[in-house]
Design a protein around this motif. Structure first.
Motif, short mmCIF file in Angstrom:
data_model
loop_
_atom_site.label_atom_id
_atom_site.label_comp_id
_atom_site.label_asym_id
_atom_site.label_seq_id
_atom_site.Cartn_x
_atom_site.Cartn_y
_atom_site.Cartn_z
N TRP A 15 1.16 -1.55 0.10
CA TRP A 15 -0.25 0.39 0.10
C TRP A 15 0.99 1.42 0.03
CZ3 TRP A 15 -4.65 0.12 -1.21
CH2 TRP A 15 -5.63 -0.86 -1.09
N HIS A 16 0.32 1.95 -0.65
CA HIS A 16 1.03 3.11 -1.16
C HIS A 16 0.30 4.92 -1.77
CE1 HIS A 16 2.22 1.57 -4.76
NE2 HIS A 16 2.55 2.53 -5.19
N ALA A 17 1.04 5.22 -1.81
CA ALA A 17 0.53 7.11 -2.65
C ALA A 17 1.65 7.27 -3.34
CB ALA A 17 0.19 7.52 -2.13
N ASP A 18 1.39 7.62 -5.13
CA ASP A 18 2.39 7.75 -5.56
C ASP A 18 3.14 9.41 -5.63
OD1 ASP A 18 2.71 5.38 -6.97
OD2 ASP A 18 1.64 5.95 -8.85
N GLY A 19 4.20 9.30 -6.05
CA GLY A 19 4.59 10.59 -5.81
C GLY A 19 6.02 10.65 -5.08
N PRO A 20 6.98 11.66 -5.68
CA PRO A 20 8.35 11.75 -4.60
C PRO A 20 8.75 11.27 -3.66
CG PRO A 20 7.32 14.23 -5.58
CD PRO A 20 6.59 13.24 -5.80
N ARG A 21 10.11 10.99 -2.93
CA ARG A 21 10.25 10.23 -2.36
C ARG A 21 11.19 11.42 -1.84
NH1 ARG A 21 5.76 7.47 0.25
NH2 ARG A 21 5.33 6.02 -1.65
N PRO A 22 11.92 11.85 0.11
CA PRO A 22 10.79 11.48 0.58
C PRO A 22 9.45 12.10 0.98
CG PRO A 22 12.23 12.47 2.05
CD PRO A 22 12.93 12.64 -0.13
N GLN A 23 8.89 13.50 0.54
CA GLN A 23 7.84 13.98 1.43
C GLN A 23 6.58 13.81 -0.24
OE1 GLN A 23 8.09 15.68 4.07
NE2 GLN A 23 10.48 14.92 4.17
N ALA A 55 -3.71 17.30 2.03
CA ALA A 55 -3.90 16.46 0.47
C ALA A 55 -3.06 17.36 -0.38
CB ALA A 55 -5.44 16.64 0.54
N MET A 56 -2.93 16.27 -1.50
CA MET A 56 -2.21 16.67 -2.29
C MET A 56 -2.81 16.56 -3.75
SD MET A 56 1.24 13.95 -3.06
CE MET A 56 0.17 12.17 -2.06
N GLY A 57 -2.73 17.89 -4.11
CA GLY A 57 -3.40 17.73 -5.70
C GLY A 57 -2.96 17.68 -6.67
N GLN A 92 -3.00 10.37 -8.44
CA GLN A 92 -1.32 9.95 -8.52
C GLN A 92 -1.44 9.60 -6.28
OE1 GLN A 92 -1.07 13.41 -8.47
NE2 GLN A 92 -0.48 14.03 -6.68
N ALA A 93 -2.15 10.42 -5.68
CA ALA A 93 -2.31 10.37 -3.89
C ALA A 93 -3.08 9.39 -3.88
CB ALA A 93 -2.93 11.81 -3.94
N GLN A 94 -4.07 9.02 -4.76
CA GLN A 94 -4.74 7.41 -4.40
C GLN A 94 -3.72 6.59 -3.62
OE1 GLN A 94 -7.48 7.47 -4.25
NE2 GLN A 94 -9.38 6.12 -4.42
N TRP A 95 -4.45 6.08 -2.63
CA TRP A 95 -3.29 4.89 -1.97
C TRP A 95 -3.88 4.14 -2.89
CZ3 TRP A 95 -5.59 5.79 3.96
CH2 TRP A 95 -5.57 5.73 4.21
N HIS A 96 -3.00 2.84 -3.27
CA HIS A 96 -3.41 1.97 -4.21
C HIS A 96 -1.76 0.93 -3.80
CE1 HIS A 96 -0.92 4.53 -6.05
NE2 HIS A 96 -0.12 3.12 -7.19
N ALA A 97 -2.69 -0.83 -4.39
CA ALA A 97 -1.74 -1.78 -3.96
C ALA A 97 -1.93 -2.89 -4.73
CB ALA A 97 -2.21 -2.21 -2.53
#
Length: 332
Positions: free
Chosen positions: A135-143, A151-153, A218-223
């Motif tokens: 389970w995760h959301a997409d986007g650059p790490r670590p922030q 919420a992320m746009g 991209q901010a949707q939690w998915h797995a």
């Protein structure tokens, strides 16, 4: 992609509403069977090439290639069928609604996921997002991306193309938590301690028919859990972002890599241009993706263009008549 279905303006409004509200939406059309068949053939060919190359680097490997998952990034450069999926018209219509005309390819990959041996599965699941995705959301790490009120746009819009039937129920399908794009990733629970059972009432599992297309924020939690069936799961993910954001898994192509492609394909792939135009487009840039506008806006443009042509035609006639009058006066 010629001959595919096109979303109506009403469908686009409904898709956007569902995406904004739930963080995901299932598109109303299935991929044509010919495209599914060609996509599966390309996935198998490229996967076999990848496994053969890895085996060449590790001759002692005794694992059967049929029991190893494969994930290939930047797949649009590996076979023309993936570029065809990249240009899937309903997806590009949704991107136009999300980003306006200034969007391009962010990322593309495919996954071929069989049922794996337990030892291989445990090692792969712990190390990467190939045999299973936690389970995760997409986007650059670590922030991740910047947040407003937690919420992320929408920074990129992702489409999952599922080429094999998953209705048998244990094929390692995509899963999402409905509405989770409006909250911090996993509600700030550490990944190692996250328990999806807490969010069971909002859990959505896509045990879908072959050819189904799912769009998600991209901010949707998915797995995606491991494939526990005898059916090899094969799917493609393609995402798009604003032109001001650099693609995730590829460099911009050189001009020689774009020979023979359409104007729209060149644009989506990121054709070479002065750096400022990624942010500040020219007039031509703004019209490049016009075919993906809403029909009402396209009709309006056509009427405006016709109106402008009529004004120009009448103006030319007026100039011509004035010249004739002046000529008659001078010849008296």
């Amino acid at each position: 992609m010629d001959g595919c279905d096109r979303l109506s303006d009403d469908q686009r409004s409904e898709m956007k509403r569902k995406l904004d509200e739930d963080g995901y939406v299932v598109l109303p059309f299935k991929l044509p069977q010919d495209l599914i068949d060609r996509g599966i053939a390309a996935i198998d060919r490229v996967s076999d090439e990848e496994l053969l190359a890895k085996k060449g680097n590790n001759p002692s490997s005794s694992s059967s290639s049929s029991s190893i998952s494969v994930k290939v990034p930047n797949c649009v450069d590996r076979d023309a069928v993936f570029r065809e999926l990249m240009m899937y018209e309903p997806a590009l219509q949704m991107c136009y609604d999300a980003f306006g005309p200034m969007f391009h390819l962010c990322q593309s990959n495919f996954i071929r996921r069989p049922r794996e041996q337990v030892s291989l599965l445990a090692a792969a699941a712990a190390a990467d997002f190939i045999s299973a995705s936690p389970w995760h959301a997409d986007g650059p790490r670590p922030q991740l991306f910047p947040k407003v009120e937690g919420a992320m746009g929408l920074h990129y819009l992702k489409f999952g193309y599922f080429l094999t039937d998953l209705r048998h129920g244990n094929g390692g399908p995509l899963q999402v938590v409905k509405g989770s794009h409006k909250r911090p990733e996993l509600d700030n629970i550490p990944h190692s301690k996250f328990d999806i059972a807490i969010f069971e009432k909002d859990l959505v599992t896509f045990n879908v028919e072959a050819g189904t297309v799912v769009a998600f924020h991209q901010a949707q939690w998915h797995a995606a859990p491991p494939n526990e069936s005898e059916v090899v799961r094969k799917n493609v993910y393609i995402s798009y972002c604003g032109t001001w954001m650099k693609p995730f898994d590829r460099d911009y192509p050189s001009e020689d890599k774009l020979v023979g492609l359409s104007r729209e394909e060149r644009w989506v792939l990121g054709e070479p241009r002065p750096c400022m135009r990624w942010w500040l487009p020219s007039e031509e840039d703004l019209t490049r993706m016009d075919r993906y506008k809403r029909d009402a806006d396209r009709d309006k443009d056509t009427k405006t263009e016709y109106h402008d042509l009529e004004i120009e035609r009448h103006f030319r006639w007026l100039v011509f008549i004035i010249k004739i009058i002046i000529l008659l006066i001078l010849t008296k």
